[in-house]
Scaffold this motif. Structure first.
Motif, PDB file in Angstrom:
ATOM      1  N   THR A  83       0.861  -1.181   0.000  1.00  0.00           N
ATOM      2  CA  THR A  83       0.000   0.000   0.000  1.00  0.00           C
ATOM      3  C   THR A  83       0.893   1.225   0.000  1.00  0.00           C
ATOM      4  O   THR A  83       1.848   1.295   0.779  1.00  0.00           O
TER       5      THR A  83
ATOM      6  N   TYR B  13     -13.702   0.806  -0.620  1.00  0.00           N
ATOM      7  CA  TYR B  13     -13.179   0.576  -1.970  1.00  0.00           C
ATOM      8  C   TYR B  13     -13.819  -0.695  -2.533  1.00  0.00           C
ATOM      9  O   TYR B  13     -14.527  -1.411  -1.818  1.00  0.00           O
ATOM     10  N   THR B  14     -13.578  -0.929  -3.811  1.00  0.00           N
ATOM     11  CA  THR B  14     -14.007  -2.195  -4.405  1.00  0.00           C
ATOM     12  C   THR B  14     -12.799  -3.119  -4.454  1.00  0.00           C
ATOM     13  O   THR B  14     -11.749  -2.754  -4.982  1.00  0.00           O
ATOM     14  N   ASP B  15     -12.946  -4.279  -3.862  1.00  0.00           N
ATOM     15  CA  ASP B  15     -11.885  -5.264  -3.769  1.00  0.00           C
ATOM     16  C   ASP B  15     -11.946  -6.173  -4.997  1.00  0.00           C
ATOM     17  O   ASP B  15     -12.972  -6.799  -5.248  1.00  0.00           O
ATOM     18  N   ARG B  72      -7.466  -2.579  -5.655  1.00  0.00           N
ATOM     19  CA  ARG B  72      -8.556  -1.830  -5.018  1.00  0.00           C
ATOM     20  C   ARG B  72      -8.942  -0.643  -5.875  1.00  0.00           C
ATOM     21  O   ARG B  72      -8.077   0.117  -6.311  1.00  0.00           O
ATOM     22  N   ARG B  74     -11.600   2.791  -6.342  1.00  0.00           N
ATOM     23  CA  ARG B  74     -12.526   3.656  -5.630  1.00  0.00           C
ATOM     24  C   ARG B  74     -13.678   4.027  -6.568  1.00  0.00           C
ATOM     25  O   ARG B  74     -13.524   4.042  -7.778  1.00  0.00           O
TER      26      ARG B  74
END
Lengths: 155, 103
Positions: A83, B13-15, B72, B74
């Protein structure tokens, strides 16, 4: 062959349409194409990879989070979770310094994607895993040591 | 060499999880007869959301066999189309798509 003028004009019209479609599609396809950076991927040392990516001057950042096992029992499958908390992150690059070819993966993010990636890597031996992030006009890096008890290159 | 995609909307978020069936040969492995198996690996992987490129990946032979990726996104919505397309060093390619689901 008997040519019907009506058919001929239809053929011409079709040809013109085809040419238009090609003209419209060609730049789109080029735009969608990812170029695989051969020089960077075929580099044999971390320094060479950094040079090929123009990232020699990367500064250390704790805003790059690397989640990976400290000890990997199976070098053929080591999950690496990255990340970037750096504003304006454009790319995340992962290197396994002791692998025969250190550059493992490079991710480029556009608006709408979060600067995050998870990938499973093969590690040939215990190694420093270095992550390089391009954010705005600057380059940052952070590393993690991963101990490998059984190497993954023959897999 | 198939692709499986799962895209789930989460609060932040979209995984997106991607599994590509691919040998990802390093060129260093020997088969049962002792012969080196040729280098064979995915070089590029592109993720699109409703046709728009969001993530372009360049990969090496160091990525594990049958690779799994997570990304991920958004601002994706339930029903949006996620498409993944890959190419490998031997000229093969593949693609698949899936819709974002609520869970």
């Amino acid at each position: 062959m008997h040519t019907n003028p009506r058919h001929a004009s239809r053929r011409q019209a079709l040809a013109a349409l085809g040419a238009m479609a090609l003209g419209m599609c060609a730049p789109l396809r080029v735009w969608a194409q990812v170029t695989w950076n051969r020089a960077a991927f075929e580099a044999r040392s971390a320094l060479e990879v950094l040079r090929a990516l123009g990232a020699q001057s990367a500064s250390e950042s704790r805003d790059i989070l690397i989640d990976a096992p400290q000890i990997a029992e199976n070098g053929a499958l080591v999950p690496i979770d990255i990340t970037s908390q750096l504003a304006g992150t454009r790319t995340i690059t992962v290197m396994a310094e002791k692998n025969p070819f250190p550059l493992a993966a490079r991710f480029e993010f556009r608006d709408g994607a979060l600067p995050y990636a998870r990938v499973n890597l093969k590690l040939s031996e215990s190694t420093l895993v270095r992550v390089v992030v391009e954010a705005g006009t600057r380059v940052y890096q952070h590393s993690r040591e991963i101990k490998v008890t059984a190497g993954g290159c023959g897999n | 060499m198939s692709i499986r995609i799962r895209a789930v909307l989460k609060p932040e978020y979209t995984d997106v999880r991607v599994l590509v069936s691919h040998p990802m040969e390093t060129g260093l492995r020997r088969d049962d007869a002792g012969k080196l198996v040729p280098l064979h690996f995915i070089q590029t992987l592109v993720l699109r959301l409703n046709g728009q490129v969001l993530i372009q990946s360049q990969l090496s032979q160091a990525v594990s066999r049958n690779p799994v990726f997570a990304f991920r996104l958004r601002q994706a919505k339930v029903g949006d189309k996620i498409e993944l397309a890959w190419t490998d060093n031997q000229g093969a390619s593949g693609r698949a798509d899936a819709l974002v689901s609520a869970n």
